[in-house]
Design a protein around this motif. Structure first.
Motif, short mmCIF file in Angstrom:
data_model
loop_
_atom_site.label_atom_id
_atom_site.label_comp_id
_atom_site.label_asym_id
_atom_site.label_seq_id
_atom_site.Cartn_x
_atom_site.Cartn_y
_atom_site.Cartn_z
N VAL A 54 0.83 -1.20 0.00
CA VAL A 54 0.00 0.00 0.00
C VAL A 54 0.87 1.25 0.00
O VAL A 54 0.57 2.24 -0.69
CB VAL A 54 -0.95 -0.02 1.21
N ALA B 255 2.01 1.81 -3.43
CA ALA B 255 0.93 2.28 -4.29
C ALA B 255 0.62 3.75 -4.05
O ALA B 255 0.09 4.43 -4.94
CB ALA B 255 -0.33 1.45 -4.05
N ILE B 256 0.93 4.26 -2.87
CA ILE B 256 0.69 5.67 -2.58
C ILE B 256 1.85 6.54 -3.04
O ILE B 256 1.65 7.59 -3.67
CB ILE B 256 0.45 5.87 -1.07
N ILE C 23 -3.62 4.79 -12.37
CA ILE C 23 -4.14 3.44 -12.09
C ILE C 23 -3.11 2.39 -12.52
O ILE C 23 -2.82 1.43 -11.78
CB ILE C 23 -5.48 3.22 -12.81
N GLY D 84 -0.20 2.45 -10.16
CA GLY D 84 -0.58 1.90 -8.86
C GLY D 84 -0.68 0.39 -8.87
O GLY D 84 -0.25 -0.27 -7.91
N LEU E 122 1.55 -2.12 -6.60
CA LEU E 122 1.00 -3.13 -5.71
C LEU E 122 1.61 -4.50 -5.97
O LEU E 122 1.62 -5.35 -5.08
CB LEU E 122 -0.53 -3.19 -5.87
N VAL F 60 -7.59 -5.59 -3.20
CA VAL F 60 -6.90 -4.34 -2.89
C VAL F 60 -6.65 -3.54 -4.17
O VAL F 60 -6.81 -2.31 -4.20
CB VAL F 60 -5.57 -4.62 -2.16
N THR F 61 -6.30 -4.23 -5.25
CA THR F 61 -6.09 -3.56 -6.53
C THR F 61 -7.37 -2.93 -7.05
O THR F 61 -7.37 -1.78 -7.53
CB THR F 61 -5.54 -4.56 -7.57
N PHE G 72 -8.12 0.12 -5.04
CA PHE G 72 -7.24 1.22 -5.44
C PHE G 72 -7.78 1.92 -6.68
O PHE G 72 -7.88 3.15 -6.73
CB PHE G 72 -5.83 0.70 -5.69
N VAL H 147 -9.24 5.82 -7.07
CA VAL H 147 -8.74 6.78 -8.07
C VAL H 147 -9.89 7.35 -8.89
O VAL H 147 -9.97 8.57 -9.11
CB VAL H 147 -7.70 6.11 -8.98
#
Length: 334
Positions: free
Chosen positions: A97, A100-101, A254, A257, A261, A310-311, A314, A318
């Protein structure tokens, strides 16, 4: 004139010849073959190669399948219960995570800066153009992307080597003796930062070229009008460029990210064991180890399902942020 109560398109209750011809053309060979090739075949391929494996993994996540035995026992959601009590997996999720941020913000921010300089960052007078010799900068920034990720990881692992690495040799050569034999990937304080730098270095060229193409699609008259109004480069970027290429930024965010991940290739090359105290361990690494080292495929499938969810979350966040910040608005901000 048509009779009162007669539907439009019919005269005397009869279907016009044009409507009959249109109805006969509904199922011609060309139309059916078009739908077959461009709709049915892709949908079937997507179901077979994407939906079906995911559904199969979701089913296996409810079993104790070892991956090498013909039989398996149904254990329900016990794998998921165990999963969220596994501190190692929770740490790997937190690392993923964090990637990804941080990675999309840093990578896309630098890529947008480079793209702006290459396309519209030139002189304030004359036609709208980028810096001098901008094509050279474009090639230089894109070059790392053509190198396979595993090669990039192995190269930078040698650069970070404490005893014979190029980075420590350079730093000590300019008088920074505190970096003698410094373990960039072996210290909990620097392992994740050093790894993030490698990922940014390897991917920044792709997004730079993506943003260059998007910015070149903006009419030059828009930038000329902003220049006449006295808008500086920063204001032009924030109020004109970003709103007009918002869809490209959203797509890039996206995509970046999702890669962050995962990040399996980079992590496997730089930190195959998860780094010091698992500071660089990501979910995909833990999944691979659980499945192929420990032989717990059912448990690993549960990790894969969580990673997929989780993907999706995310991507949903977005899209939501883009909508809340005016992603559907058209035009240039005033």
């Amino acid at each position: 004139m048509t009779a009162v109560g007669t539907p439009i398109g019919k005269v005397g209750g009869a279907t016009p010849p044009a409507a009959r011809r249109l109805r006969r053309r509904d199922f011609t060979f060309d139309r059916v073959s078009f739908f077959l090739v461009f709709l049915i075949v892709p949908v079937v391929g997507y179901v077979v190669f994407v939906v079906s494996p995911f559904a199969q993994a979701a089913y296996y996540s409810l079993t104790n399948w070892s991956g090498f035995s013909p039989g398996m026992d149904f254990v329900g959601f016990s794998n998921y219960t165990k999963l969220f009590q596994d501190q190692t997996f929770l740490q790997s999720m937190g690392n993923s995570v964090a990637l990804a941020i941080v990675l999309p913000l840093v990578t896309l921010g630098i890529a947008f800066l480079f793209a702006s300089l290459i396309t519209i960052g030139g002189p304030s007078n004359g036609p709208i153009r980028g810096l001098r010799n901008s094509s050279v900068y474009r090639v230089i920034t894109f070059f790392p992307y053509v190198v396979p990720a595993i090669v990039i990881g192995l190269i930078w692992k040698q650069i970070y080597d404490p005893s014979s690495g190029l980075l420590n040799g350079f730093l000590t050569g300019i008088g920074l003796d505190q970096f003698t034999s410094f373990a960039w990937l072996g210290s909990p304080d620097t392992a994740m930062i050093a790894t993030m730098f490698v990922i940014v270095w390897g991917l920044i060229g792709f997004y730079t070229v993506l943003f260059i193409a998007a910015i070149k699609g903006v009419p030059a008259e828009v930038y000329e009008a902003a220049r006449i109004d006295g808008a500086g480069r920063l204001r032009t970027a924030l109020t004109i460029t970003i709103p007009l290429i918002r869809d490209n930024i959203q797509t890039a965010y996206i995509y970046m990210g999702i890669l962050a991940l995962d990040a399996f290739v980079y992590m496997a090359a730089l930190n195959p064991g998860g780094g010091p105290s698992n500071t660089t361990l990501v979910m995909s690494q833990q999944l691979f180890t659980t499945a192929f080292t420990k032989g717990q495929f059912g448990y690993a499938c549960a990790m894969g399902v969580v990673l997929a969810l989780v993907t999706l979350m995310f991507a949903g966040v977005v899209f939501l942020v883009s909508r809340l910040t005016g992603g559907n608005d058209e035009g240039v901000a005033e």
